[in-house]
Design a protein around this motif. Structure first.
Motif, PDB file in Angstrom:
ATOM      1  N   ALA A   1      34.531  42.973  39.354  1.00  0.00           N
ATOM      2  CA  ALA A   1      33.380  42.043  39.508  1.00  0.00           C
ATOM      3  C   ALA A   1      33.930  40.668  39.561  1.00  0.00           C
ATOM      4  O   ALA A   1      33.566  39.439  40.356  1.00  0.00           O
ATOM      5  CB  ALA A   1      32.353  42.302  38.828  1.00  0.00           C
ATOM      6  N   LEU A   2      34.592  40.427  38.671  1.00  0.00           N
ATOM      7  CA  LEU A   2      35.115  38.884  38.359  1.00  0.00           C
ATOM      8  C   LEU A   2      36.187  38.769  39.683  1.00  0.00           C
ATOM      9  O   LEU A   2      35.769  37.501  40.332  1.00  0.00           O
ATOM     10  CB  LEU A   2      36.029  38.971  37.030  1.00  0.00           C
TER      11      LEU A   2
ATOM     12  N   ALA B   1      33.795  32.780  45.552  1.00  0.00           N
ATOM     13  CA  ALA B   1      33.594  31.313  45.365  1.00  0.00           C
ATOM     14  C   ALA B   1      34.464  30.439  46.062  1.00  0.00           C
ATOM     15  O   ALA B   1      34.087  29.382  46.521  1.00  0.00           O
ATOM     16  CB  ALA B   1      33.794  31.194  43.777  1.00  0.00           C
TER      17      ALA B   1
ATOM     18  N   THR C   1      33.811  37.811  42.372  1.00  0.00           N
ATOM     19  CA  THR C   1      33.085  36.638  42.359  1.00  0.00           C
ATOM     20  C   THR C   1      34.013  35.393  42.600  1.00  0.00           C
ATOM     21  O   THR C   1      33.715  34.525  43.311  1.00  0.00           O
ATOM     22  CB  THR C   1      32.662  36.564  40.888  1.00  0.00           C
TER      23      THR C   1
END
Length: 89
Positions: free
Chosen positions: A7-8, A15, A11
């Motif tokens: 998930a990181l 970004a 993300t």
């Protein structure tokens, strides 16, 4: 832990994509840099010659010539440009 890491990473990639999309220069800004800060816009009533095939008729009293870049010689483009016309390819 693997789910959080995935998930990181997702993300962070999202970004970075957003940063690239919103910080990239628009076409108009890029053109403005090429043209010393100005973007030419034809005024209302500008006379156009749109010719994409055949020998370009340079005798047409137009202020803008829209011609095919691949089939038009550099000498014709130079001739039109030297005659204070705008050439769009």
């Amino acid at each position: 832990i693997m789910l959080r890491r995935g998930a990181l990473i997702a993300t962070l990639l999202l970004a970075l994509l957003c940063i690239n999309l919103f910080s990239a220069p628009t076409e108009a800004r890029a053109l403005a840099r090429v043209n010393n800060g100005t973007v030419w816009q034809p005024p209302a009533g500008t006379k156009w010659q749109w010719q994409l095939t055949g020998t370009i008729d340079t005798s047409v009293p137009a202020q803008v010539f829209d011609i095919d870049l691949f089939d038009t010689t550099q000498s014709v483009i130079d001739q039109l440009t030297n005659a204070t016309t705008h050439v769009i390819c």
